[in-house]
Design a protein around this motif. Structure first.
Motif, PDB file in Angstrom:
ATOM      1  N   TRP A 160      15.452  -6.855  -5.512  1.00 30.80           N
ATOM      2  CA  TRP A 160      14.226  -7.094  -6.277  1.00 30.80           C
ATOM      3  C   TRP A 160      13.185  -6.179  -5.502  1.00 30.80           C
ATOM      4  O   TRP A 160      13.320  -5.837  -4.367  1.00 30.80           O
ATOM      5  N   VAL A 161      12.251  -5.649  -6.104  1.00 32.59           N
ATOM      6  CA  VAL A 161      11.015  -4.808  -5.973  1.00 32.59           C
ATOM      7  C   VAL A 161       9.659  -5.659  -6.364  1.00 32.59           C
ATOM      8  O   VAL A 161       9.507  -5.582  -7.479  1.00 32.59           O
ATOM      9  N   ALA A 162       8.877  -5.860  -5.113  1.00 32.07           N
ATOM     10  CA  ALA A 162       7.690  -6.477  -5.433  1.00 32.07           C
ATOM     11  C   ALA A 162       6.654  -5.718  -4.961  1.00 32.07           C
ATOM     12  O   ALA A 162       6.591  -5.020  -3.539  1.00 32.07           O
ATOM     13  N   ALA A 163       5.599  -5.113  -5.812  1.00 29.90           N
ATOM     14  CA  ALA A 163       4.587  -4.096  -5.425  1.00 29.90           C
ATOM     15  C   ALA A 163       3.245  -4.431  -5.662  1.00 29.90           C
ATOM     16  O   ALA A 163       3.176  -4.800  -6.878  1.00 29.90           O
ATOM     17  N   LEU A 164       2.035  -4.344  -4.854  1.00 27.35           N
ATOM     18  CA  LEU A 164       0.992  -4.672  -5.214  1.00 27.35           C
ATOM     19  C   LEU A 164       0.497  -3.187  -5.445  1.00 27.35           C
ATOM     20  O   LEU A 164       0.315  -2.310  -4.654  1.00 27.35           O
ATOM     21  N   VAL A 165       0.058  -2.863  -6.468  1.00 24.25           N
ATOM     22  CA  VAL A 165      -0.398  -1.467  -6.919  1.00 24.25           C
ATOM     23  C   VAL A 165      -1.763  -1.556  -7.391  1.00 24.25           C
ATOM     24  O   VAL A 165      -2.316  -2.485  -8.157  1.00 24.25           O
ATOM     25  N   LEU A 166      -2.427  -0.287  -6.812  1.00 23.65           N
ATOM     26  CA  LEU A 166      -3.673  -0.482  -7.205  1.00 23.65           C
ATOM     27  C   LEU A 166      -3.953  -0.262  -8.685  1.00 23.65           C
ATOM     28  O   LEU A 166      -3.499   0.717  -9.306  1.00 23.65           O
ATOM     29  N   ARG A 167      -5.050  -0.783  -9.221  1.00 26.56           N
ATOM     30  CA  ARG A 167      -5.227  -0.641 -10.585  1.00 26.56           C
ATOM     31  C   ARG A 167      -5.863   0.975 -10.961  1.00 26.56           C
ATOM     32  O   ARG A 167      -5.655   1.293 -11.959  1.00 26.56           O
ATOM     33  N   THR A 168      -6.031   1.800  -9.995  1.00 33.59           N
ATOM     34  CA  THR A 168      -6.315   3.205 -10.293  1.00 33.59           C
ATOM     35  C   THR A 168      -5.114   3.861 -10.487  1.00 33.59           C
ATOM     36  O   THR A 168      -5.257   5.097 -10.701  1.00 33.59           O
ATOM     37  N   GLY A 188       0.895  -1.145  -0.020  1.00 38.45           N
ATOM     38  CA  GLY A 188       0.050  -0.083   0.017  1.00 38.45           C
ATOM     39  C   GLY A 188       0.892   1.142   0.051  1.00 38.45           C
ATOM     40  O   GLY A 188       1.882   1.293   0.756  1.00 38.45           O
ATOM     41  N   GLY A 189       0.399   2.338  -0.857  1.00 41.37           N
ATOM     42  CA  GLY A 189       1.155   3.519  -0.697  1.00 41.37           C
ATOM     43  C   GLY A 189       1.645   4.050  -2.014  1.00 41.37           C
ATOM     44  O   GLY A 189       2.259   5.347  -2.115  1.00 41.37           O
ATOM     45  N   THR A 190       1.726   3.023  -2.877  1.00 43.87           N
ATOM     46  CA  THR A 190       2.283   3.701  -4.366  1.00 43.87           C
ATOM     47  C   THR A 190       1.521   4.569  -5.082  1.00 43.87           C
ATOM     48  O   THR A 190       1.969   5.408  -5.621  1.00 43.87           O
ATOM     49  N   THR A 191       0.190   4.834  -4.582  1.00 51.32           N
ATOM     50  CA  THR A 191      -0.691   5.662  -4.988  1.00 51.32           C
ATOM     51  C   THR A 191      -0.131   7.165  -4.444  1.00 51.32           C
ATOM     52  O   THR A 191      -0.016   8.152  -5.184  1.00 51.32           O
ATOM     53  N   PHE A 192       0.842   7.107  -3.308  1.00 53.11           N
ATOM     54  CA  PHE A 192       1.168   8.432  -3.050  1.00 53.11           C
ATOM     55  C   PHE A 192       2.841   8.727  -3.051  1.00 53.11           C
ATOM     56  O   PHE A 192       3.360   9.489  -2.694  1.00 53.11           O
TER      57      PHE A 192
END
Length: 277
Positions: A185-193, A163-167
C-alpha cells in the motif's frame, strides 16, 4: 514555496520544531491517524508474530515513526523539543534523553519502520534514538537504491509520505516498488498545489489502484507570507480545485491519495480508513 532546507539536516530535530511550530505544521498528526488505520488493514495478511514493515519516504528525523509506534502526539513532540530542558542539552545528551523518552512510550503493536531521506544527519538521529529500524540517506531521484536498501525494502507492506511529493517523480516510486516482493500500500498526503497524476500512473503500472479522498482535506501549515499564499491559490486553481475556504483562509492543504491492490480496495473501503473530522 518558502524554503526550509536549513532545518532538515541538523544533528537533531530541535530547529525543525522551533521553525515549524509557529506555522502550525501538522501533516504528521494527520498521517498518524491515517497510517495506523492503514497498518491495521494491510497488516491482516501478515502473520501475527511478524510486524508489518513500513517504509517512510522523506522521513527526516523519524517523526512519522515516532507517531505510528509510540503513545505520543505531534503536540507532545513540539512541547518536548522546544522545552527548556531540551534547549540546554547537547545533541549527545538529547539522544540519550530521547532513547528513554521513546522507549517508555513504545506501543506493543509497533511496526518495523524503514526511513528514506537525503538528510544523513536526520537519518542518523532517528536511528540513534530507536525510531527507525533501518535508515537510508539516499536520493532515488538520481541513483538506484543501494543493495542494503533493496534488501531491507523487500517485505514492505506500507509506504508512507507526509511531505516531499512536491519534489519527487515516479522515478523514486518505480525504484522502490522494484524492490518490494509482496503487495504494498502507498499512503501519501499530497499538497493540493501538486499533481499526483504521474506518480499514480507509475503505481498503476505495478497493479495499484489509487483513490483520492474527496470528503475532506488536511491542513499542512500556515503560509509564511502573502506571496506564498498567492502562489498556492493560483496553483490549486490551475489544478482544477477550489481554494475557497482552504488556501484562501491562510493554510496549505493536502489530500490523501491511497494506492492498493484492487482486492484490498474492495475489502477495505477508503471511507472506513479515513479519520473522523
Amino acid at each position: 514555496m518558502t524554503s526550509f532546507d536549513h532545518i532538515y539536516d541538523q544533528p537533531d530535530p530541535r530547529a525543525y520544531f522551533r521553525a515549524l511550530g509557529p506555522l502550525e505544521y501538522q501533516a504528521p498528526h494527520h498521517g498518524q491517524n491515517i497510517f495506523r488505520r492503514a497498518l491495521t488493514a494491510c497488516g491482516q495478511t501478515v502473520r501475527p508474530a511478524e510486524p508489518v514493515t513500513v517504509l517512510d519516504i522523506c522521513c527526516s528525523y523519524g517523526i512519522n515513526a515516532a507517531l505510528i509506534n509510540h503513545e505520543v502526539t505531534l503536540d507532545d513532540l513540539y512541547s518536548h523539543y522546544t522545552s527548556p530542558q531540551a534547549t540546554e542539552l547537547t545533541t549527545a545528551e538529547l539522544i540519550e534523553w530521547d532513547r528513554s523518552y521513546y522507549a517508555a512510550r513504545r506501543r506493543p503493536d509497533a511496526a518495523r519502520v524503514l526511513g528514506l531521506d537525503m538528510a544523513a544527519n536526520a537519518i542518523s538521529y532517528a536511528r540513534a534514538v530507536g525510531l527507525l529500524d533501518e535508515g537510508f540517506a539516499e536520493n532515488l531521484e538520481t541513483a538506484p537504491p543501494s543493495p542494503p536498501l533493496r534488501r531491507a525494502a523487500q517485505h514492505t507492506r506500507l509506504i508512507t509520505i507526509t511531505g516531499g511529493t512536491t519534489f519527487l517523480s515516479p522515478r523514486t516510486f518505480q525504484r522502490l516498488l522494484a524492490c518490494v516482493h509482496a503487495p504494498v500500500w502507498v499512503a501519501a498526503l499530497v499538497l493540493r498545489t501538486t499533481s499526483y497524476t504521474s506518480i499514480a500512473a507509475c503505481l498503476a503500472a505495478h497493479g495499484l489502484v489509487t483513490e483520492k479522498a474527496t470528503t475532506h482535506t488536511f491542513l499542512q501549515r500556515r503560509f509564511t507570507d502573502a506571496v506564498e499564499q498567492q502562489y498556492a491559490v493560483q496553483a490549486v486553481t490551475a489544478g482544477g480545485e477550489d481554494p475557497y475556504g482552504k488556501e484562501t483562509d491562510g493554510y496549505f492543504h493536502t489530500a490523501l491519495h491511497l494506492s492498493r491492490p484492487f482486492e484490498d480496495v474492495r475489502a477495505f473501503p477508503l471511507t472506513d480508513l479515513m479519520p473522523s473530522r
